[in-house]
Scaffold this motif. Structure first.
Motif, PDB file in Angstrom:
ATOM      1  N   LEU A  91      -2.659 -10.029   2.952  1.00  0.00           N
ATOM      2  CA  LEU A  91      -1.993  -8.766   2.607  1.00  0.00           C
ATOM      3  C   LEU A  91      -2.275  -8.355   1.163  1.00  0.00           C
ATOM      4  CD1 LEU A  91       1.460  -9.164   4.368  1.00  0.00           C
ATOM      5  CD2 LEU A  91      -0.414  -7.641   4.995  1.00  0.00           C
ATOM      6  N   ILE A  92      -2.233  -9.312   0.250  1.00  0.00           N
ATOM      7  CA  ILE A  92      -2.491  -8.993  -1.156  1.00  0.00           C
ATOM      8  C   ILE A  92      -3.933  -8.538  -1.341  1.00  0.00           C
ATOM      9  CG2 ILE A  92      -2.694 -10.022  -3.457  1.00  0.00           C
ATOM     10  CD1 ILE A  92      -0.222 -11.702  -2.724  1.00  0.00           C
ATOM     11  N   SER A  93      -4.861  -9.183  -0.649  1.00  0.00           N
ATOM     12  CA  SER A  93      -6.256  -8.764  -0.782  1.00  0.00           C
ATOM     13  C   SER A  93      -6.473  -7.373  -0.205  1.00  0.00           C
ATOM     14  CB  SER A  93      -7.193  -9.779  -0.115  1.00  0.00           C
ATOM     15  OG  SER A  93      -6.917  -9.867   1.265  1.00  0.00           O
ATOM     16  N   LEU A  94      -5.782  -7.043   0.887  1.00  0.00           N
ATOM     17  CA  LEU A  94      -5.891  -5.689   1.440  1.00  0.00           C
ATOM     18  C   LEU A  94      -5.338  -4.654   0.464  1.00  0.00           C
ATOM     19  CD1 LEU A  94      -4.920  -6.230   5.177  1.00  0.00           C
ATOM     20  CD2 LEU A  94      -7.155  -5.595   4.274  1.00  0.00           C
ATOM     21  N   VAL A  95      -4.231  -4.986  -0.188  1.00  0.00           N
ATOM     22  CA  VAL A  95      -3.661  -4.064  -1.177  1.00  0.00           C
ATOM     23  C   VAL A  95      -4.627  -3.870  -2.338  1.00  0.00           C
ATOM     24  CG1 VAL A  95      -1.830  -3.810  -2.894  1.00  0.00           C
ATOM     25  CG2 VAL A  95      -1.260  -4.474  -0.560  1.00  0.00           C
ATOM     26  N   VAL A  96      -5.258  -4.933  -2.785  1.00  0.00           N
ATOM     27  CA  VAL A  96      -6.205  -4.826  -3.896  1.00  0.00           C
ATOM     28  C   VAL A  96      -7.418  -3.991  -3.476  1.00  0.00           C
ATOM     29  CG1 VAL A  96      -7.816  -6.150  -5.314  1.00  0.00           C
ATOM     30  CG2 VAL A  96      -5.473  -6.956  -5.018  1.00  0.00           C
ATOM     31  N   ILE A  97      -7.910  -4.210  -2.256  1.00  0.00           N
ATOM     32  CA  ILE A  97      -9.091  -3.477  -1.790  1.00  0.00           C
ATOM     33  C   ILE A  97      -8.785  -1.988  -1.645  1.00  0.00           C
ATOM     34  CG2 ILE A  97     -10.639  -3.170   0.187  1.00  0.00           C
ATOM     35  CD1 ILE A  97     -10.468  -6.230   0.586  1.00  0.00           C
ATOM     36  N   PHE A  98      -7.631  -1.662  -1.069  1.00  0.00           N
ATOM     37  CA  PHE A  98      -7.303  -0.264  -0.787  1.00  0.00           C
ATOM     38  C   PHE A  98      -6.301   0.314  -1.786  1.00  0.00           C
ATOM     39  CE2 PHE A  98      -8.486  -2.044   3.393  1.00  0.00           C
ATOM     40  CZ  PHE A  98      -9.573  -1.235   3.646  1.00  0.00           C
ATOM     41  N   LYS A  99      -6.302  -0.190  -3.006  1.00  0.00           N
ATOM     42  CA  LYS A  99      -5.323   0.234  -4.007  1.00  0.00           C
ATOM     43  C   LYS A  99      -5.404   1.734  -4.283  1.00  0.00           C
ATOM     44  CE  LYS A  99      -3.771  -0.643  -8.689  1.00  0.00           C
ATOM     45  NZ  LYS A  99      -4.008  -1.356  -9.937  1.00  0.00           N
ATOM     46  N   LYS A 100      -6.605   2.260  -4.439  1.00  0.00           N
ATOM     47  CA  LYS A 100      -6.768   3.676  -4.769  1.00  0.00           C
ATOM     48  C   LYS A 100      -6.243   4.562  -3.640  1.00  0.00           C
ATOM     49  CE  LYS A 100     -10.217   6.972  -6.353  1.00  0.00           C
ATOM     50  NZ  LYS A 100     -11.638   7.178  -6.672  1.00  0.00           N
ATOM     51  N   GLN A 101      -6.581   4.216  -2.400  1.00  0.00           N
ATOM     52  CA  GLN A 101      -6.126   5.001  -1.260  1.00  0.00           C
ATOM     53  C   GLN A 101      -4.602   4.918  -1.111  1.00  0.00           C
ATOM     54  OE1 GLN A 101      -8.684   2.872  -1.204  1.00  0.00           O
ATOM     55  NE2 GLN A 101     -10.427   3.790  -0.180  1.00  0.00           N
ATOM     56  N   LEU A 102      -4.047   3.728  -1.302  1.00  0.00           N
ATOM     57  CA  LEU A 102      -2.593   3.574  -1.188  1.00  0.00           C
ATOM     58  C   LEU A 102      -1.871   4.355  -2.281  1.00  0.00           C
ATOM     59  CD1 LEU A 102      -2.312  -0.218  -0.346  1.00  0.00           C
ATOM     60  CD2 LEU A 102      -1.752   1.686   1.151  1.00  0.00           C
ATOM     61  N   THR A 103      -2.421   4.334  -3.486  1.00  0.00           N
ATOM     62  CA  THR A 103      -1.797   5.065  -4.585  1.00  0.00           C
ATOM     63  C   THR A 103      -1.792   6.565  -4.319  1.00  0.00           C
ATOM     64  OG1 THR A 103      -2.568   3.365  -6.105  1.00  0.00           O
ATOM     65  CG2 THR A 103      -1.859   5.439  -7.076  1.00  0.00           C
ATOM     66  N   SER A 104      -2.908   7.084  -3.834  1.00  0.00           N
ATOM     67  CA  SER A 104      -2.967   8.523  -3.552  1.00  0.00           C
ATOM     68  C   SER A 104      -2.057   8.883  -2.384  1.00  0.00           C
ATOM     69  CB  SER A 104      -4.405   8.960  -3.264  1.00  0.00           C
ATOM     70  OG  SER A 104      -4.882   8.356  -2.085  1.00  0.00           O
ATOM     71  N   LEU A 105      -1.955   8.014  -1.387  1.00  0.00           N
ATOM     72  CA  LEU A 105      -1.076   8.276  -0.247  1.00  0.00           C
ATOM     73  C   LEU A 105       0.385   8.326  -0.680  1.00  0.00           C
ATOM     74  CD1 LEU A 105      -0.724   8.528   2.866  1.00  0.00           C
ATOM     75  CD2 LEU A 105      -0.512   6.047   2.883  1.00  0.00           C
ATOM     76  N   VAL A 106       0.805   7.356  -1.479  1.00  0.00           N
ATOM     77  CA  VAL A 106       2.193   7.328  -1.955  1.00  0.00           C
ATOM     78  C   VAL A 106       2.473   8.531  -2.844  1.00  0.00           C
ATOM     79  CG1 VAL A 106       3.821   6.049  -3.402  1.00  0.00           C
ATOM     80  CG2 VAL A 106       2.421   4.839  -1.731  1.00  0.00           C
ATOM     81  N   THR A 107       1.519   8.898  -3.690  1.00  0.00           N
ATOM     82  CA  THR A 107       1.695  10.064  -4.558  1.00  0.00           C
ATOM     83  C   THR A 107       1.856  11.335  -3.734  1.00  0.00           C
ATOM     84  OG1 THR A 107       0.349   8.985  -6.248  1.00  0.00           O
ATOM     85  CG2 THR A 107       0.679  11.363  -6.475  1.00  0.00           C
ATOM     86  N   ASP A 108       1.033  11.510  -2.711  1.00  0.00           N
ATOM     87  CA  ASP A 108       1.142  12.684  -1.844  1.00  0.00           C
ATOM     88  C   ASP A 108       2.486  12.721  -1.134  1.00  0.00           C
ATOM     89  OD1 ASP A 108      -1.396  13.449  -2.574  1.00  0.00           O
ATOM     90  OD2 ASP A 108      -2.358  12.666  -0.748  1.00  0.00           O
ATOM     91  N   ILE A 109       2.927  11.585  -0.625  1.00  0.00           N
ATOM     92  CA  ILE A 109       4.219  11.545   0.079  1.00  0.00           C
ATOM     93  C   ILE A 109       5.358  11.890  -0.861  1.00  0.00           C
ATOM     94  CG2 ILE A 109       5.862   9.966   1.183  1.00  0.00           C
ATOM     95  CD1 ILE A 109       3.440   8.560   2.435  1.00  0.00           C
ATOM     96  N   LEU A 110       5.343  11.333  -2.073  1.00  0.00           N
ATOM     97  CA  LEU A 110       6.407  11.634  -3.035  1.00  0.00           C
ATOM     98  C   LEU A 110       6.386  13.099  -3.468  1.00  0.00           C
ATOM     99  CD1 LEU A 110       6.399   8.407  -5.245  1.00  0.00           C
ATOM    100  CD2 LEU A 110       8.073   9.085  -3.535  1.00  0.00           C
TER     101      LEU A 110
END
Length: 54
Positions: A25-44
């Motif tokens: 899970l941690i490695s997936l978060v590190v790999i997709f950090k940019k996509q996750l950050t943009s997704l959370v920003t859009d949702i907020l």
């Protein structure tokens, strides 16, 4: 003494499985950090803009 008993227990296998799952899970978060950050920003941003309309 307690360490030997712990290593003999099969419950320790569950601990290893949990650690492996966390590593994946941690490695997936590190790999997709940019996509996750943009997704959370859009949702907020959507939540903020829609809450102003209420």
């Amino acid at each position: 003494m307690h360490l030997k008993a712990f290593l003999r227990e099969e419950d320790g296998v569950g601990v290893v499985e949990v650690i492996l799952i966390l590593v994946v899970l941690i490695s997936l978060v590190v790999i997709f950090k940019k996509q996750l950050t943009s997704l959370v920003t859009d949702i907020l941003q959507k939540i903020t803009s829609q809450s102003k309309g209420i």
